[in-house]
Design an enzyme around this catalytic site. Sequence first.
Site, PDB file in Angstrom:
ATOM      1  N   ASP A   1       0.858  -1.185   0.000  1.00  0.00           N
ATOM      2  CA  ASP A   1       0.000   0.000   0.000  1.00  0.00           C
ATOM      3  C   ASP A   1       0.892   1.232   0.000  1.00  0.00           C
ATOM      4  OD1 ASP A   1      -2.250   1.532   0.064  1.00  0.00           O
ATOM      5  OD2 ASP A   1      -2.675   1.252   2.193  1.00  0.00           O
TER       6      ASP A   1
ATOM      7  N   GLU B   1      -6.114   5.122  -9.251  1.00  0.00           N
ATOM      8  CA  GLU B   1      -7.411   5.654  -8.829  1.00  0.00           C
ATOM      9  C   GLU B   1      -7.936   6.770  -9.727  1.00  0.00           C
ATOM     10  OE1 GLU B   1      -9.587   6.674  -4.596  1.00  0.00           O
ATOM     11  OE2 GLU B   1      -7.633   5.692  -4.727  1.00  0.00           O
TER      12      GLU B   1
ATOM     13  N   LYS C   1      -9.183   2.012  -9.657  1.00  0.00           N
ATOM     14  CA  LYS C   1      -9.769   2.223  -8.325  1.00  0.00           C
ATOM     15  C   LYS C   1     -10.871   3.276  -8.402  1.00  0.00           C
ATOM     16  CE  LYS C   1      -7.367   2.217  -4.470  1.00  0.00           C
ATOM     17  NZ  LYS C   1      -6.336   2.549  -3.454  1.00  0.00           N
TER      18      LYS C   1
ATOM     19  N   THR D   1     -12.860   0.967  -3.776  1.00  0.00           N
ATOM     20  CA  THR D   1     -12.180   1.418  -2.567  1.00  0.00           C
ATOM     21  C   THR D   1     -13.129   2.208  -1.667  1.00  0.00           C
ATOM     22  OG1 THR D   1     -10.175   2.528  -1.781  1.00  0.00           O
ATOM     23  CG2 THR D   1     -11.328   3.535  -3.648  1.00  0.00           C
TER      24      THR D   1
ATOM     25  N   PHE E   1     -11.968  -1.007   4.325  1.00  0.00           N
ATOM     26  CA  PHE E   1     -10.991  -0.262   5.119  1.00  0.00           C
ATOM     27  C   PHE E   1     -11.103  -0.627   6.600  1.00  0.00           C
ATOM     28  CE2 PHE E   1      -9.513   3.671   2.569  1.00  0.00           C
ATOM     29  CZ  PHE E   1      -9.356   2.898   1.437  1.00  0.00           C
TER      30      PHE E   1
END
Length: 323
Positions: free
Chosen positions: A17, A96, A132, A156, A178
Amino acid sequence: MMDKLSQLRAMTAVVADTGDINAIRQFTPLDATTNPSLLLKAAQQAEYQPLIEEAIAWAAAQSGSNEEQTALCCDRLAVKIGYEILQIVPGRISTEVDARLSFDTQATLTRARRIMDLYTQMGVAPERVLIKVASTWEGIKAAEILEREGVHCNLTLLFSFAQARACADAGVTLISPFVGRILDWHLQNTSATSFAPDEDPGVQSVRRIYHFYKEHGFDTTVMGASFRNTGQIEALAGCDSLTISPDLLAQLAEDRGELTRALTPQSASGNSVRALGESDFRFQHNDDAMAHEKLGEGIRKFVLDQIALEDQIKARAQQGVPA
């Protein structure tokens, strides 16, 4: 005994990440994920300066207003960083879409297709990229269309079970629930001051989603994300995939204790479930105060970091970039 990171790799796909190339080289993950916050950090690093200069020069040569050229530059930079990461990892990179488009299906589609076109121009195969998109209803609908076009998606900012159900219905490739941000909310909004790993609300959320997907035979990959400590990671050992920051990867690599598998795939029951419609999705997601608040907060934070990155690029462009 092997370190815990090595043990984790035997049961879960380990993803970095980060946009930090040096960290990715160090920990050799299968995949890597980026977002506006990580790209903003990466843009401060010396090794990325040539990529920024190239992106600015490339965007300046394209038609459009200054704002359109800035957006093009950001996409180009994200893809260039993704390309560099793909030279190291054997798997996929997640890139993203601008979070400001989170509630606009058509705009998300347009931006996602442009990102994929940029990767294609660099010779990157579609199966090595995950687009994303925030797990809003509009984002999930965009991902459903993209998946039918052969563009794989990573949904996400996922906090609620309703989001997870809708993503599975849409046939998305991967979701990123998350963990850490769910824990943050409960520490800030309840009387609890800490949680044991098995009682951690973020861990419990991912476990619930994982078991639901396996029970009903959904192919969508569950990738736990946003960890605050290694205890959360260990409590999800065996999950399809986990995306982990360099700091926590280092802690796992230094720990020689035994890692017990916490999640194991189950045989699908074959029991189908009714697809979640828009009205049910919106009610169930908004009925979860934590999920409703954290989704909005997450989008706002990504937007702020996107704007900060754009401001840096504009300032750099005004100073002039070597040809």
